[in-house]
Design an enzyme around this catalytic site. Structure first.
Site, PDB file in Angstrom:
ATOM      1  N   HIS A  13       0.830  -1.284   0.031  1.00 50.36           N
ATOM      2  CA  HIS A  13      -0.041   0.118  -0.082  1.00 50.36           C
ATOM      3  C   HIS A  13       0.740   1.211  -0.138  1.00 50.36           C
ATOM      4  O   HIS A  13       2.084   1.097  -0.090  1.00 50.36           O
ATOM      5  CB  HIS A  13      -1.151  -0.127   1.220  1.00 50.36           C
ATOM      6  CG  HIS A  13      -0.424   0.215   2.554  1.00 50.36           C
ATOM      7  ND1 HIS A  13      -0.893   1.019   3.326  1.00 50.36           N
ATOM      8  CD2 HIS A  13       0.856  -0.203   3.114  1.00 50.36           C
ATOM      9  CE1 HIS A  13      -0.326   1.179   4.472  1.00 50.36           C
ATOM     10  NE2 HIS A  13       0.851   0.548   4.274  1.00 50.36           N
ATOM     11  N   CYS A  22       5.958   6.000   4.829  1.00 51.93           N
ATOM     12  CA  CYS A  22       4.904   5.428   4.199  1.00 51.93           C
ATOM     13  C   CYS A  22       4.277   5.957   3.065  1.00 51.93           C
ATOM     14  O   CYS A  22       3.239   5.414   2.650  1.00 51.93           O
ATOM     15  CB  CYS A  22       3.851   5.102   5.495  1.00 51.93           C
ATOM     16  SG  CYS A  22       4.532   4.050   6.729  1.00 51.93           S
ATOM     17  N   HIS A  65      -1.711 -10.695  -0.155  1.00 51.63           N
ATOM     18  CA  HIS A  65      -1.007 -10.754  -1.594  1.00 51.63           C
ATOM     19  C   HIS A  65      -1.965  -9.755  -2.353  1.00 51.63           C
ATOM     20  O   HIS A  65      -2.293 -10.202  -3.285  1.00 51.63           O
ATOM     21  CB  HIS A  65      -0.960 -12.170  -2.003  1.00 51.63           C
ATOM     22  CG  HIS A  65       0.428 -12.770  -1.256  1.00 51.63           C
ATOM     23  ND1 HIS A  65       0.270 -13.391  -0.363  1.00 51.63           N
ATOM     24  CD2 HIS A  65       1.821 -12.807  -1.761  1.00 51.63           C
ATOM     25  CE1 HIS A  65       1.406 -13.906   0.244  1.00 51.63           C
ATOM     26  NE2 HIS A  65       2.359 -13.485  -0.799  1.00 51.63           N
ATOM     27  N   GLU A 134       1.852  -4.454  12.051  1.00 49.56           N
ATOM     28  CA  GLU A 134       2.100  -3.674  10.871  1.00 49.56           C
ATOM     29  C   GLU A 134       3.528  -4.273  10.713  1.00 49.56           C
ATOM     30  O   GLU A 134       3.952  -4.468   9.556  1.00 49.56           O
ATOM     31  CB  GLU A 134       1.785  -2.118  10.788  1.00 49.56           C
ATOM     32  CG  GLU A 134       2.084  -1.711   9.378  1.00 49.56           C
ATOM     33  CD  GLU A 134       1.870  -0.252   9.497  1.00 49.56           C
ATOM     34  OE1 GLU A 134       0.579  -0.016   8.891  1.00 49.56           O
ATOM     35  OE2 GLU A 134       2.644   0.647   9.633  1.00 49.56           O
TER      36      GLU A 134
END
Length: 146
Positions: A13, A22, A65, A134
């Site tokens: 992401h 990020c 995935h 995470e």
């Protein structure tokens, strides 16, 4: 009584416009730990829920995935990525929020509760907590308010 199961899954992401790492396309090996609460069922050997069923529910909910993105506020970067991924038949999942661990943790709790009711008819078994790692060092922790 409480029961718990954990699973791992892989996701890519990006958090567009995030002022740190990020904000770049990246991936995680997430670990989810789901804790359910409910009565023991004497007709099912005293189980709250068969762990195999809990495993199936978790696998149904987590986006293993996949590339995940905010479908309600898709950035130009995500839109371009989605075009390329679609061209190559890569799997994606859009969520109605920014794809942070906190948002996913709460969303997964809602989905699991819904599946317990709609698919298995269980109104007395609910998500008590979810932890979503995470990284190996950082996780979000959802605790259902009573």
């Amino acid at each position: 009584m409480r029961i718990c199961r954990h699973e791992e899954f892989e996701v890519a992401h990006v958090l567009p416009e995030y002022p740190g790492a990020c904000g770049n396309l990246h991936g995680h090996t997430y670990k989810i730990e789901v804790t359910l609460e409910g009565p023991q069922d004497p007709s099912k050997w005293g189980m709250v829920l068969d762990f195999n069923i809990l495993k199936k529910i978790i696998k149904e909910v987590v986006p293993d995935h996949r590339f995940i993105y905010n479908k309600l506020n898709t950035s130009p970067l995500e839109a371009d990525l989605l075009d390329v991924l679609e061209e190559y038949n890569c799997l994606t999942v859009g969520y109605p929020f920014a794809t942070t661990a906190e948002n996913m943790c709460q969303y997964f709790a809602t989905l699991i509760d819904s599946i317990l009711i709609t698919k298995y008819g269980l109104t007395n078994v609910k998500v008590a907590e979810i932890k979503l790692w995470e990284t190996t060092n950082s996780y979000a922790h959802y605790i259902k308010e009573k």
